[in-house]
Design an enzyme around this catalytic site. Structure first.
Site, mmCIF file in Angstrom:
data_model
loop_
_atom_site.group_PDB
_atom_site.id
_atom_site.type_symbol
_atom_site.label_atom_id
_atom_site.label_comp_id
_atom_site.label_asym_id
_atom_site.label_seq_id
_atom_site.Cartn_x
_atom_site.Cartn_y
_atom_site.Cartn_z
ATOM 1 N N SER A 1 0.813 -1.218 0.000
ATOM 2 C CA SER A 1 0.000 0.000 0.000
ATOM 3 C C SER A 1 0.844 1.265 0.000
ATOM 4 O O SER A 1 0.497 2.251 -0.664
ATOM 5 C CB SER A 1 -0.935 0.002 1.214
ATOM 6 O OG SER A 1 -1.797 -1.117 1.190
ATOM 7 N N HIS B 1 0.569 4.615 4.307
ATOM 8 C CA HIS B 1 -0.072 5.357 3.220
ATOM 9 C C HIS B 1 0.463 6.790 3.167
ATOM 10 O O HIS B 1 0.791 7.300 2.095
ATOM 11 C CB HIS B 1 -1.591 5.377 3.421
ATOM 12 C CG HIS B 1 -2.224 4.028 3.344
ATOM 13 N ND1 HIS B 1 -3.580 3.822 3.533
ATOM 14 C CD2 HIS B 1 -1.693 2.808 3.079
ATOM 15 C CE1 HIS B 1 -3.848 2.540 3.405
ATOM 16 N NE2 HIS B 1 -2.722 1.906 3.131
#
Length: 282
Positions: A185, A232
C-alpha cells in the site's frame, strides 16, 4: 525558481492528443507508448529508429520484446508476480507464518539492537490475506499500466521502491514500534502521489485522482480495519517527491540532475529512518 513546463512538449509529436512523459533519447521529442522503441538506453522515436536501421545491420528483436510487445508494463507484471509468489509461500501450511515473520516490518527492526533495515522493503512484497493482496495487485495493475509507459521502466521501478521504503518510514516514525505491517500500500500510494504531481505540472485534470487519494486515506483511519495508514502517508509523500524530481528534470538539459537528486532523496529517507533510535526524543 522553477520554470513553467511547456504543455505542448508534454504531448506525443506524432499523436498530439496523447500526453507522455518519455522523450526520445536521440532527438528529445516527446513520444507516447505506441511510438516508443526500446533502445540500449531509454527509447527512441520511429524516425530515429528508421535512421538507425538504415545505417546499421538488421538485428533480431530482443526476446523480451517479442514476448511482451512494445511498451508492455513488464516491471508491473514482475512486481505483481513477486507479490503473488510470496503470498503463496505465506499461505503454505507449516511455513507460512515463518515466511511472513521473516518479511514483515515494524519500527523495532530499525533499533540498533535488532537492526534489520531490509525489512523496510521486503514487507512491501508480503500481504495479510487474500482480499489484501487482491485489492493491492488490482490497484498496482491499473496504475502500473498508466505510469510505467509514461515514466519508463527504470524510473517506474525507482518510484515503486522509494515509495515503499517511504511507507515503512512512515510506520517507523508514527506507528507503534512493535506493530508489524505488510503490504504494497505504501508503494501504491507513492504512485498516487507521483501521478498527481505529474498531472498537475503537465496541465492535466487531477481532481478525480485527488478525490480517490482522499477516500483511500480516510478509509485507512477507520477503526477496526487494521490498516496501516502511516504507510499510506509516508508512501504518498515519498512518491510525490519522486514525481516532483521527475517533472523538474524532464528536460534534456536537466536530466543529468535526475539520478543525483533521487540518490539525495534516498539518503534523506535513510537518515530519517535512524532518527527515532539515534535521537529517541526527536
Amino acid at each position: 525558481m522553477s520554470e513553467p513546463v511547456d504543455v505542448r512538449a508534454s504531448y506525443c509529436y506524432r499523436h498530439p492528443d496523447r500526453v507522455s512523459y518519455v522523450l526520445c533519447q536521440r532527438c528529445g521529442r516527446t513520444i507516447c507508448p505506441e511510438c516508443q522503441t526500446p533502445a540500449a538506453v531509454g527509447v527512441i522515436c520511429p524516425e530515429c529508429m528508421a535512421q538507425q536501421r538504415a545505417t546499421q545491420p538488421k538485428t533480431k528483436p530482443a526476446i523480451l520484446t517479442r514476448m511482451t510487445g512494445r511498451g508492455a508494463p513488464v516491471v508491473t507484471y514482475a512486481l505483481i508476480g513477486i507479490c503473488v509468489v510470496v503470498f503463496i509461500f505465506q499461505s503454505l501450511p507449516g511455513i507460512g507464518n515463518s515466511v511472513t515473520q521473516a518479511l514483515q516490518y515494524a519500527g523495532v527492526y530499525s533499533d540498533p539492537r535488532l537492526f534489520q533495515p531490509w525489512r523496510m522493503l521486503t514487507a512491501v512484497f508480503a500481504h495479510g490475506g487474500f482480499l489484501h493482496i487482491a485489492l493491492n495487485m488490482y490497484t498496482l495493475w491499473i496504475f502500473g499500466m498508466l505510469l510505467e509507459p509514461l515514466l519508463g521502466r527504470a524510473r517506474y521501478l525507482a518510484l515503486f521502491l522509494i515509495s515503499g521504503f517511504a511507507g515503512s518510514l512512515g510506520v517507523l516514525l508514527i506507528a507503534s514500534p512493535t506493530q508489524p505491517v505488510v503490504g504494497a500500500s505504501g508503494a501504491i500510494f507513492g504512485m498516487f502521489g507521483a501521478f498527481f504531481i505529474i498531472q498537475r505540472r503537465m496541465g492535466g485534470d487531477a481532481t478525480q485522482l485527488l478525490v480517490l487519494i482522499g477516500i483511500n486515506l480516510v478509509i485507512g483511519f477507520i477503526p477496526g480495519l487494521g490498516i496501516a495508514w502511516q504507510a499510506h502517508v509516508g508512501g504518498l509523500i515519498g512518491g510525490a517527491l519522486v514525481g516532483l524530481i521527475y517533472v523538474e528534470t524532464r528536460r534534456i538539459s536537466r536530466q543529468r540532475w535526475q539520478v543525483p537528486l533521487l540518490v539525495a532523496l534516498c539518503v534523506v529517507l535513510v537518515g530519517l529512518s535512524l532518527v527515532r533510535f539515534v535521537w529517541p526524543n526527536a
